[in-house]
Motif scaffolding. Structure first.
Motif, PDB file in Angstrom:
ATOM      1  N   ALA A 140     -18.728 -17.408  -8.595  1.00 25.41           N
ATOM      2  CA  ALA A 140     -17.691 -16.721  -9.291  1.00 25.41           C
ATOM      3  C   ALA A 140     -17.860 -15.349  -8.864  1.00 25.41           C
ATOM      4  CB  ALA A 140     -17.846 -17.024 -10.611  1.00 25.41           C
ATOM      5  N   ILE A 141     -16.612 -14.478  -8.703  1.00 21.88           N
ATOM      6  CA  ILE A 141     -16.562 -13.146  -8.665  1.00 21.88           C
ATOM      7  C   ILE A 141     -15.187 -12.885  -9.366  1.00 21.88           C
ATOM      8  CG2 ILE A 141     -15.802 -11.352  -6.647  1.00 21.88           C
ATOM      9  CD1 ILE A 141     -16.805 -12.999  -4.753  1.00 21.88           C
ATOM     10  N   VAL A 142     -15.668 -11.425 -10.215  1.00 21.00           N
ATOM     11  CA  VAL A 142     -14.498 -10.991 -10.854  1.00 21.00           C
ATOM     12  C   VAL A 142     -14.085  -9.775 -10.190  1.00 21.00           C
ATOM     13  CG1 VAL A 142     -15.120 -12.313 -13.070  1.00 21.00           C
ATOM     14  CG2 VAL A 142     -16.200 -10.027 -12.497  1.00 21.00           C
TER      15      VAL A 142
ATOM     16  N   TYR B 289     -17.028  -7.876  -8.419  1.00 21.08           N
ATOM     17  CA  TYR B 289     -18.858  -8.176  -8.971  1.00 21.08           C
ATOM     18  C   TYR B 289     -19.023  -9.667  -8.727  1.00 21.08           C
ATOM     19  CZ  TYR B 289     -18.544  -3.431 -10.878  1.00 21.08           C
ATOM     20  OH  TYR B 289     -18.383  -2.027 -11.317  1.00 21.08           O
ATOM     21  N   ASP B 290     -20.162  -9.795  -8.280  1.00 28.33           N
ATOM     22  CA  ASP B 290     -20.519 -11.150  -8.506  1.00 28.33           C
ATOM     23  C   ASP B 290     -20.695 -11.430 -10.015  1.00 28.33           C
ATOM     24  OD1 ASP B 290     -21.058 -12.037  -5.777  1.00 28.33           O
ATOM     25  OD2 ASP B 290     -22.774 -10.583  -5.784  1.00 28.33           O
ATOM     26  N   ALA B 291     -20.308 -12.754 -10.191  1.00 29.30           N
ATOM     27  CA  ALA B 291     -20.077 -13.220 -11.560  1.00 29.30           C
ATOM     28  C   ALA B 291     -20.894 -14.432 -11.930  1.00 29.30           C
ATOM     29  CB  ALA B 291     -18.646 -13.376 -12.109  1.00 29.30           C
TER      30      ALA B 291
ATOM     31  N   LEU C  82     -21.826  -4.427  -4.933  1.00 28.95           N
ATOM     32  CA  LEU C  82     -20.652  -5.126  -5.207  1.00 28.95           C
ATOM     33  C   LEU C  82     -20.418  -6.514  -4.487  1.00 28.95           C
ATOM     34  CD1 LEU C  82     -18.020  -2.093  -5.482  1.00 28.95           C
ATOM     35  CD2 LEU C  82     -19.027  -3.385  -7.307  1.00 28.95           C
ATOM     36  N   ALA C  83     -19.696  -7.304  -4.635  1.00 33.51           N
ATOM     37  CA  ALA C  83     -19.474  -8.429  -4.361  1.00 33.51           C
ATOM     38  C   ALA C  83     -18.877  -8.545  -2.973  1.00 33.51           C
ATOM     39  CB  ALA C  83     -18.643  -9.500  -5.155  1.00 33.51           C
TER      40      ALA C  83
END
Length: 175
Positions: free
Chosen positions: A103-105, A113-115, A142-143
């Motif tokens: 997941a990434i938001v 951001y990695d989520a 950051l992602a």
């Protein structure tokens, strides 16, 4: 030791039991104080006899079952349905975990951001530490940047990312 090269090896087996994949497990108790022996016979399983001839152990097993010489505990339809249902549940869990792990938001500032669950925990820890120190800017990986490359982000952006990540996780868990 049973080799299933000899016809009487089949009759020595105490139990034959069908497995989920259609193979047959067998157990032979050699006697009191002696170890049990076990194995699996699959379709296509062969042995060579002392003359070098191929013995199709699988076919002999099926023939002996059909003739009543041995009994194989077969899975019932209910067993098969339960196994299939469990496989579906396991696959669902694997897919859901994959969604969580990847997941990434994206925040309103456009930062990604990695989520995943570990990232959510790290964000919460960083937010608490920044709030205690009264910081408004922190560095974050950051992602969409290589691992270890840090980017200046605002505390508000990280808080938004954390909230989005938690909401995303909740939506995945409610699938």
């Amino acid at each position: 030791m049973l080799t299933f090269k000899n016809e009487d090896d089949f009759s020595k087996v105490d139990t034959f039991k069908e497995n989920e994949d259609g193979s047959i497990s067998w157990v032979w108790n050699e006697g009191e104080g002696l170890p049990d022996h076990s194995g699996i016979i699959r379709e296509g399983f062969t042995r060579l006899d002392s003359d070098g001839n191929t013995i199709d152990v699988w076919q002999i097993l099926l023939f002996k079952e059909q003739s009543g010489e041995i009994a194989i505990q077969r899975l019932t339809q209910e067993d098969k349905d339960t196994i299939a249902q469990q496989e579906q549940i396991n696959q669902f869990k694997v897919n859901r975990q994959h969604l969580l792990d990847t997941a990434i938001v994206t925040t309103s500032l456009g930062n990604q951001y990695d989520a995943d669950e570990q990232s959510i925990s790290r964000m919460a820890n960083a937010i608490l530490a920044a709030q205690r120190k009264d910081l408004t800017n922190i560095q974050w990986s950051l992602a969409d940047t290589p691992t270890g490359v840090m980017t200046d982000v605002t505390l508000a952006d990280l808080e938004e990312a954390h909230e989005l990540a938690v909401e995303n996780m909740a939506s995945i868990w409610s699938i």
